[in-house]
Design an enzyme around this catalytic site. Structure first.
Site, PDB file in Angstrom:
ATOM      1  N   CYS A 114      52.922  15.131  13.569  1.00 33.93           N
ATOM      2  CA  CYS A 114      53.899  14.445  12.712  1.00 33.93           C
ATOM      3  C   CYS A 114      55.340  14.788  13.076  1.00 33.93           C
ATOM      4  O   CYS A 114      56.269  14.088  12.674  1.00 33.93           O
ATOM      5  CB  CYS A 114      53.623  14.772  11.254  1.00 33.93           C
ATOM      6  SG  CYS A 114      52.003  14.169  10.746  1.00 33.93           S
ATOM      7  N   HIS A 255      59.743  12.606   7.294  1.00 34.15           N
ATOM      8  CA  HIS A 255      58.378  12.238   7.674  1.00 34.15           C
ATOM      9  C   HIS A 255      57.629  11.834   6.400  1.00 34.15           C
ATOM     10  O   HIS A 255      57.781  12.454   5.361  1.00 34.15           O
ATOM     11  CB  HIS A 255      57.694  13.416   8.357  1.00 34.15           C
ATOM     12  CG  HIS A 255      56.248  13.175   8.584  1.00 34.15           C
ATOM     13  ND1 HIS A 255      55.794  12.071   9.274  1.00 34.15           N
ATOM     14  CD2 HIS A 255      55.134  13.852   8.179  1.00 34.15           C
ATOM     15  CE1 HIS A 255      54.471  12.101   9.299  1.00 34.15           C
ATOM     16  NE2 HIS A 255      54.046  13.160   8.637  1.00 34.15           N
ATOM     17  N   ASN A 285      50.753   7.608   6.172  1.00 34.87           N
ATOM     18  CA  ASN A 285      51.284   8.517   7.190  1.00 34.87           C
ATOM     19  C   ASN A 285      50.911   7.978   8.571  1.00 34.87           C
ATOM     20  O   ASN A 285      49.740   8.022   8.955  1.00 34.87           O
ATOM     21  CB  ASN A 285      50.691   9.914   6.954  1.00 34.87           C
ATOM     22  CG  ASN A 285      51.217  10.951   7.924  1.00 34.87           C
ATOM     23  OD1 ASN A 285      51.899  10.616   8.899  1.00 34.87           O
ATOM     24  ND2 ASN A 285      50.897  12.208   7.680  1.00 34.87           N
TER      25      ASN A 285
HETATM   26  N1  COA Z   1      40.222  10.603  -4.241  1.00 34.23           N
HETATM   27  C1  COA Z   1      39.894  11.204  -5.397  1.00 34.23           C
HETATM   28  N2  COA Z   1      39.818  12.545  -5.525  1.00 34.23           N
HETATM   29  C2  COA Z   1      40.094  13.285  -4.436  1.00 34.23           C
HETATM   30  C3  COA Z   1      40.433  12.714  -3.227  1.00 34.23           C
HETATM   31  C4  COA Z   1      40.491  11.309  -3.135  1.00 34.23           C
HETATM   32  N3  COA Z   1      40.810  10.659  -2.011  1.00 34.23           N
HETATM   33  N4  COA Z   1      40.651  13.689  -2.325  1.00 34.23           N
HETATM   34  C5  COA Z   1      40.457  14.843  -2.973  1.00 34.23           C
HETATM   35  N5  COA Z   1      40.084  14.609  -4.257  1.00 34.23           N
HETATM   36  C6  COA Z   1      39.782  15.568  -5.304  1.00 34.23           C
HETATM   37  C7  COA Z   1      39.416  16.908  -4.731  1.00 34.23           C
HETATM   38  O1  COA Z   1      38.045  16.962  -4.413  1.00 34.23           O
HETATM   39  C8  COA Z   1      39.776  17.836  -5.866  1.00 34.23           C
HETATM   40  O2  COA Z   1      38.745  17.815  -6.815  1.00 34.23           O
HETATM   41  P1  COA Z   1      38.263  19.177  -7.513  1.00 34.23           P
HETATM   42  O3  COA Z   1      39.482  19.654  -8.250  1.00 34.23           O
HETATM   43  O4  COA Z   1      37.148  18.717  -8.364  1.00 34.23           O
HETATM   44  O5  COA Z   1      37.865  20.069  -6.382  1.00 34.23           O
HETATM   45  C9  COA Z   1      40.999  17.182  -6.486  1.00 34.23           C
HETATM   46  O6  COA Z   1      40.963  15.799  -6.085  1.00 34.23           O
HETATM   47  C10 COA Z   1      42.294  17.796  -6.001  1.00 34.23           C
HETATM   48  O7  COA Z   1      42.244  17.867  -4.589  1.00 34.23           O
HETATM   49  P2  COA Z   1      43.343  18.580  -3.755  1.00 34.23           P
HETATM   50  O8  COA Z   1      42.988  18.565  -2.305  1.00 34.23           O
HETATM   51  O9  COA Z   1      43.681  19.868  -4.393  1.00 34.23           O
HETATM   52  O10 COA Z   1      44.538  17.543  -3.992  1.00 34.23           O
HETATM   53  P3  COA Z   1      46.039  17.732  -3.644  1.00 34.23           P
HETATM   54  O11 COA Z   1      46.845  17.557  -4.853  1.00 34.23           O
HETATM   55  O12 COA Z   1      46.292  18.934  -2.795  1.00 34.23           O
HETATM   56  O13 COA Z   1      46.303  16.436  -2.757  1.00 34.23           O
HETATM   57  C11 COA Z   1      46.614  15.823  -0.467  1.00 34.23           C
HETATM   58  C12 COA Z   1      45.633  16.266  -1.554  1.00 34.23           C
HETATM   59  C13 COA Z   1      45.888  15.705   0.848  1.00 34.23           C
HETATM   60  C14 COA Z   1      47.197  14.494  -0.885  1.00 34.23           C
HETATM   61  C15 COA Z   1      47.730  16.875  -0.368  1.00 34.23           C
HETATM   62  O14 COA Z   1      47.160  18.148  -0.321  1.00 34.23           O
HETATM   63  C16 COA Z   1      48.642  16.682   0.812  1.00 34.23           C
HETATM   64  O15 COA Z   1      49.399  15.750   0.868  1.00 34.23           O
HETATM   65  N6  COA Z   1      48.621  17.630   1.756  1.00 34.23           N
HETATM   66  C17 COA Z   1      49.580  17.715   2.833  1.00 34.23           C
HETATM   67  C18 COA Z   1      49.519  16.574   3.798  1.00 34.23           C
HETATM   68  C19 COA Z   1      50.554  16.813   4.854  1.00 34.23           C
HETATM   69  O16 COA Z   1      51.710  16.991   4.611  1.00 34.23           O
HETATM   70  N7  COA Z   1      50.143  16.865   6.090  1.00 34.23           N
HETATM   71  C20 COA Z   1      51.075  17.277   7.117  1.00 34.23           C
HETATM   72  C21 COA Z   1      51.478  16.207   7.936  1.00 34.23           C
HETATM   73  S1  COA Z   1      50.131  15.363   8.625  1.00 34.23           S
END
Ligand code: COA
Length: 330
Positions: A114, A255, A285
């Site tokens: 990214c 980004h 993204n």
């Molecule tokens: N739909 C519904 N529920 C989902 C899901 C989806 N697509 N993906 C995950 N969940 C659930 C998880 O299983 C979890 O459930 P649980 O609490 O029962 O275990 C809950 O939602 C929370 O998941 P979590 O991974 O903690 O969510 P989050 O708030 O961290 O959001 C991302 C997930 C990926 C959106 C976030 O972590 C993120 O943006 N990360 C960074 C991405 C990034 O910047 N990458 C770098 C550049 S590529």
């Protein structure tokens, strides 16, 4: 000492026509539109059905050339940032060179996920600043759909396909152009965001396919924690290094990984949301493409003006992160 400064003198982009909405994804994995929008800011993304990453870069670069009124054979160098090259080798820069007919250019790929575009922009501007090259094309393009597992809700909802490109040339006004850049890497991040199959560590085999090693893996929560701090820190650092405050910034070009990370960066810089380029809702993204895609869309909408202060900032796999300060030149 020479005093050549590199300036962005044209921008272009391309996104494929096919739209994949959150509602479409509800049919593929256990997810829902509301969760995706509130956790990420994404509503839909584009999917390249036929063709490779270079096929998105071709129209993006052609838009750049048209904008500037030059032909492909005037290009000196092509720097291609991508984690979804058409193939391991030859470099996608070489594939693109042939496709657009840039027959006097040399080129290479940059793998910084990214942060690929800010890395490439920094390298490209230094090639111009040395006086060695006068027309450097910097491309950020990724066909993320090629490496996504559409049964993994942790990743498939986040990414989309797209391409953006800029032209770097010696600035006719030394006060305008790419003013500063600050880049970082931290290899300990390799445990949290990766694609492990296909390289020399895990050469392709039935086993690597079975183990899904040719897909992206991300520990979203861990990446989120460092991304939110890393992108805000480097943006603040580039302001301080250049004696700027949020009030001096016309556009933050972040980004587009997650709207919450973008908001945190803007808040740290003391920026109103109206000064932040955000298109994550439409494209998700697109990895190396997000920043040039924003630049091109906003410029073509007439919203980016000569003399404006832009801060480009990114965070991605590696980890890699960085920021570039650009004083817009045209
Ligand atoms: N739909 C519904 N529920 C989902 C899901 C989806 N697509 N993906 C995950 N969940 C659930 C998880 O299983 C979890 O459930 P649980 O609490 O029962 O275990 C809950 O939602 C929370 O998941 P979590 O991974 O903690 O969510 P989050 O708030 O961290 O959001 C991302 C997930 C990926 C959106 C976030 O972590 C993120 O943006 N990360 C960074 C991405 C990034 O910047 N990458 C770098 C550049 S590529």
């Amino acid at each position: 000492m020479n005093n050549i400064r590199a300036a962005i003198t044209a921008v272009g982009h391309y996104v494929p026509e096919k739209v994949l909405t959150n509602h479409d994804l509800e049919k593929l994995v256990e997810t829902n539109d509301e969760w995706i929008r509130t956790r990420t800011g994404i509503s839909e993304r584009r999917i390249m059905e036929n063709g490779a990453t270079s096929d998105m870069a071709v129209p993006a670069v052609q838009m750049v050339l048209k904008n500037r009124g030059i032909t492909a054979d005037e290009i000196d160098v092509i720097i291609f940032a991508t984690v979804t090259p058409d193939m391991f080798f030859p470099a996608t820069a070489c594939v693109l060179q042939e496709k657009i007919g840039a027959n006097k250019a040399w080129g290479f790929d940059i793998s910084a996920a990214c942060s690929g575009f800010v890395y490439a922009l920094s390298v490209g501007s230094q090639l111009v600043e040395t006086g060695a090259y006068k027309k450097v094309i910097v491309v950020g393009a990724d066909k993320m759909s090629a490496i996504l597992d559409y049964t993994d809700r942790n990743t498939c909802i986040l990414f989309g396909d797209g391409a953006g490109a800029v032209l770097l040339e010696p600035s006719s006004d030394e006060s305008l152009g790419v003013i500063d850049h600050k880049l970082y890497s931290d290899g300990t991040g390799g445990d949290f965001l990766y694609m492990k199959g296909g390289g020399s560590l895990n050469p392709p085999s039935h086993q690597t396919v079975e183990d899904k090693l040719h897909y992206i893996y991300q520990d979203g929560k861990s990446v989120f924690k460092v991304a939110v701090v890393g992108m805000a820190d480097v943006s603040e650092e580039i302001l301080k290094r250049n004696n700027l405050t949020g009030a001096d910034v016309d556009w933050l070009v972040p980004h587009q990984a997650n709207l919450r990370i973008i908001d945190a960066t803007a808040n740290r810089m003391g920026l109103d949301k109206s000064k932040v380029m955000i298109n994550i809702s439409k494209y998700g993204n697109t990895t190396a493409a997000t920043i040039p895609l924003c630049l091109s869309e906003w410029w073509h909408a007439g919203k980016v003006k000569k003399g404006q202060n832009l801060i480009l900032a990114s965070f991605g796999a590696g980890y890699t992160w960085g920021a570039v300060y650009v004083k817009w030149a045209y």
